[in-house]
Scaffold this motif. Sequence first.
Motif, PDB file in Angstrom:
ATOM      1  N   ILE A   1       8.268  51.575 -43.748  1.00  0.00           N
ATOM      2  CA  ILE A   1       8.947  50.868 -42.650  1.00  0.00           C
ATOM      3  C   ILE A   1      10.394  50.554 -43.035  1.00  0.00           C
ATOM      4  O   ILE A   1      11.322  50.753 -42.241  1.00  0.00           O
ATOM      5  CB  ILE A   1       8.188  49.571 -42.305  1.00  0.00           C
ATOM      6  CG1 ILE A   1       6.816  49.912 -41.712  1.00  0.00           C
ATOM      7  CG2 ILE A   1       8.999  48.712 -41.342  1.00  0.00           C
ATOM      8  CD1 ILE A   1       5.922  48.700 -41.509  1.00  0.00           C
ATOM      9  N   ASP A   2      10.582  50.080 -44.271  1.00  0.00           N
ATOM     10  CA  ASP A   2      11.932  49.752 -44.732  1.00  0.00           C
ATOM     11  C   ASP A   2      12.821  50.993 -44.760  1.00  0.00           C
ATOM     12  O   ASP A   2      14.003  50.932 -44.396  1.00  0.00           O
ATOM     13  CB  ASP A   2      11.866  49.131 -46.133  1.00  0.00           C
ATOM     14  CG  ASP A   2      11.215  47.747 -46.116  1.00  0.00           C
ATOM     15  OD1 ASP A   2      11.099  47.166 -45.020  1.00  0.00           O
ATOM     16  OD2 ASP A   2      10.809  47.282 -47.198  1.00  0.00           O
ATOM     17  N   ALA A   3      12.257  52.125 -45.205  1.00  0.00           N
ATOM     18  CA  ALA A   3      13.039  53.362 -45.266  1.00  0.00           C
ATOM     19  C   ALA A   3      13.435  53.812 -43.870  1.00  0.00           C
ATOM     20  O   ALA A   3      14.576  54.248 -43.639  1.00  0.00           O
ATOM     21  CB  ALA A   3      12.225  54.448 -45.969  1.00  0.00           C
ATOM     22  N   LEU A   4      12.475  53.711 -42.915  1.00  0.00           N
ATOM     23  CA  LEU A   4      12.773  54.097 -41.539  1.00  0.00           C
ATOM     24  C   LEU A   4      13.836  53.177 -40.939  1.00  0.00           C
ATOM     25  O   LEU A   4      14.755  53.652 -40.239  1.00  0.00           O
ATOM     26  CB  LEU A   4      11.496  54.029 -40.697  1.00  0.00           C
ATOM     27  CG  LEU A   4      11.626  54.439 -39.229  1.00  0.00           C
ATOM     28  CD1 LEU A   4      12.141  55.864 -39.111  1.00  0.00           C
ATOM     29  CD2 LEU A   4      10.288  54.285 -38.517  1.00  0.00           C
TER      30      LEU A   4
ATOM     31  N   ARG B   1      17.618  54.228 -39.499  1.00  0.00           N
ATOM     32  CA  ARG B   1      18.109  53.853 -38.172  1.00  0.00           C
ATOM     33  C   ARG B   1      19.430  53.100 -38.266  1.00  0.00           C
ATOM     34  O   ARG B   1      20.338  53.309 -37.467  1.00  0.00           O
ATOM     35  CB  ARG B   1      17.058  52.986 -37.468  1.00  0.00           C
ATOM     36  CG  ARG B   1      15.838  53.764 -36.993  1.00  0.00           C
ATOM     37  CD  ARG B   1      14.804  52.843 -36.395  1.00  0.00           C
ATOM     38  NE  ARG B   1      13.678  53.591 -35.852  1.00  0.00           N
ATOM     39  CZ  ARG B   1      12.556  53.022 -35.429  1.00  0.00           C
ATOM     40  NH1 ARG B   1      12.440  51.697 -35.476  1.00  0.00           N
ATOM     41  NH2 ARG B   1      11.582  53.757 -34.953  1.00  0.00           N
ATOM     42  N   ARG B   2      19.533  52.213 -39.262  1.00  0.00           N
ATOM     43  CA  ARG B   2      20.767  51.455 -39.427  1.00  0.00           C
ATOM     44  C   ARG B   2      21.936  52.374 -39.745  1.00  0.00           C
ATOM     45  O   ARG B   2      23.040  52.207 -39.209  1.00  0.00           O
ATOM     46  CB  ARG B   2      20.592  50.429 -40.543  1.00  0.00           C
ATOM     47  CG  ARG B   2      19.747  49.215 -40.145  1.00  0.00           C
ATOM     48  CD  ARG B   2      19.542  48.299 -41.336  1.00  0.00           C
ATOM     49  NE  ARG B   2      18.758  47.126 -40.951  1.00  0.00           N
ATOM     50  CZ  ARG B   2      18.292  46.244 -41.831  1.00  0.00           C
ATOM     51  NH1 ARG B   2      18.529  46.409 -43.136  1.00  0.00           N
ATOM     52  NH2 ARG B   2      17.601  45.207 -41.424  1.00  0.00           N
ATOM     53  N   ARG B   3      21.690  53.354 -40.625  1.00  0.00           N
ATOM     54  CA  ARG B   3      22.775  54.298 -40.970  1.00  0.00           C
ATOM     55  C   ARG B   3      23.177  55.120 -39.763  1.00  0.00           C
ATOM     56  O   ARG B   3      24.368  55.394 -39.551  1.00  0.00           O
ATOM     57  CB  ARG B   3      22.317  55.198 -42.120  1.00  0.00           C
ATOM     58  CG  ARG B   3      22.242  54.490 -43.477  1.00  0.00           C
ATOM     59  CD  ARG B   3      22.156  55.497 -44.616  1.00  0.00           C
ATOM     60  NE  ARG B   3      20.912  56.245 -44.571  1.00  0.00           N
ATOM     61  CZ  ARG B   3      19.792  55.871 -45.188  1.00  0.00           C
ATOM     62  NH1 ARG B   3      19.769  54.725 -45.888  1.00  0.00           N
ATOM     63  NH2 ARG B   3      18.709  56.609 -45.123  1.00  0.00           N
ATOM     64  N   ALA B   4      22.181  55.501 -38.973  1.00  0.00           N
ATOM     65  CA  ALA B   4      22.481  56.283 -37.769  1.00  0.00           C
ATOM     66  C   ALA B   4      23.311  55.451 -36.787  1.00  0.00           C
ATOM     67  O   ALA B   4      24.284  55.950 -36.195  1.00  0.00           O
ATOM     68  CB  ALA B   4      21.178  56.749 -37.114  1.00  0.00           C
ATOM     69  N   GLU B   5      22.934  54.184 -36.615  1.00  0.00           N
ATOM     70  CA  GLU B   5      23.678  53.302 -35.710  1.00  0.00           C
ATOM     71  C   GLU B   5      25.081  53.053 -36.232  1.00  0.00           C
ATOM     72  O   GLU B   5      26.066  52.971 -35.451  1.00  0.00           O
ATOM     73  CB  GLU B   5      22.925  51.979 -35.563  1.00  0.00           C
ATOM     74  CG  GLU B   5      21.630  52.102 -34.782  1.00  0.00           C
ATOM     75  CD  GLU B   5      20.812  50.823 -34.795  1.00  0.00           C
ATOM     76  OE1 GLU B   5      21.272  49.853 -35.471  1.00  0.00           O
ATOM     77  OE2 GLU B   5      19.747  50.787 -34.134  1.00  0.00           O
ATOM     78  N   GLU B   6      25.247  52.938 -37.556  1.00  0.00           N
ATOM     79  CA  GLU B   6      26.557  52.712 -38.162  1.00  0.00           C
ATOM     80  C   GLU B   6      27.479  53.918 -37.927  1.00  0.00           C
ATOM     81  O   GLU B   6      28.681  53.764 -37.633  1.00  0.00           O
ATOM     82  CB  GLU B   6      26.394  52.429 -39.660  1.00  0.00           C
ATOM     83  CG  GLU B   6      27.674  52.101 -40.389  1.00  0.00           C
ATOM     84  CD  GLU B   6      28.249  50.783 -39.936  1.00  0.00           C
ATOM     85  OE1 GLU B   6      29.462  50.554 -40.156  1.00  0.00           O
ATOM     86  OE2 GLU B   6      27.496  49.953 -39.345  1.00  0.00           O
TER      87      GLU B   6
END
Length: 254
Positions: free
Chosen positions: A237-240, A244-249
């Motif tokens: 879950i943490d990796a996913l 997502r955070r990197r993609a949003e950034e």
Amino acid sequence: MTKKFLRDHCKQLKLYQTPYLNDTLYLHYKVCFLRIENLEEYTGLRCLWLECNGLQQIENLENQTELRCLFLQQNLIHKIENLKPLQKLDSLNLSNNYIQTIENLSCLPALNTLQLSHNRVQTLQDIEHLKECGSISVLDLSHNRLDNPNILTVLELMPNLRVLNLMGNELIKKISNYRKVLTIRLKQLTYLDDRPVFPKDSRVACAEAWAKGGREAEKEEREKWETRERRKIQDSIDALTAIRRRAEERKRLK
């Protein structure tokens, strides 16, 4: 099983009329067959089906030196014999016969699968020959008359045993914690009876803990595995979430 019958049978099934060109011969469900005979010319056979006949003896297979699979289930055979010429035999099915003693198999260096379900094997002495059959990987002894838990001392000496079926034998009732005990003592098993055994899974670890320290040790080991599983899930879950955070950034910076 006359030569004429064999020729006509091959013609009917659109097999080769030249006997030695056939690598498979289907002679099952011919209840009139009481003997194995007249196969001398069928030297190229790799698979021979003789299931569900009236055969009383294993015989006359001297010329089938290329044979890999021999199906003799559902006959009237009482003795394992006359198999030495079959040096390449990989699979032997003798289920649903009248065999009491496992014998004369150590001469088969390539034998991987032995099926002997629904026979009359009963005592420790009846199976001792298996100690000399180191190539066997798959062994089906289900629905025999085995009632002595000491047969495990024989099975432990089979170095390549991976799949074992003992269902339908009285000994299962005589071994407390049957599945745990067999999992511990036969460490190479990947399949026991009707369920797989995974060498590194929690069930095996818990069984080994139980053997060393009883129920408390088993409970502790199970809790450890559950903690590991929860940790794996949380890590996923943490990796996913990080992805997502990197993609949003990246989107924000465009």
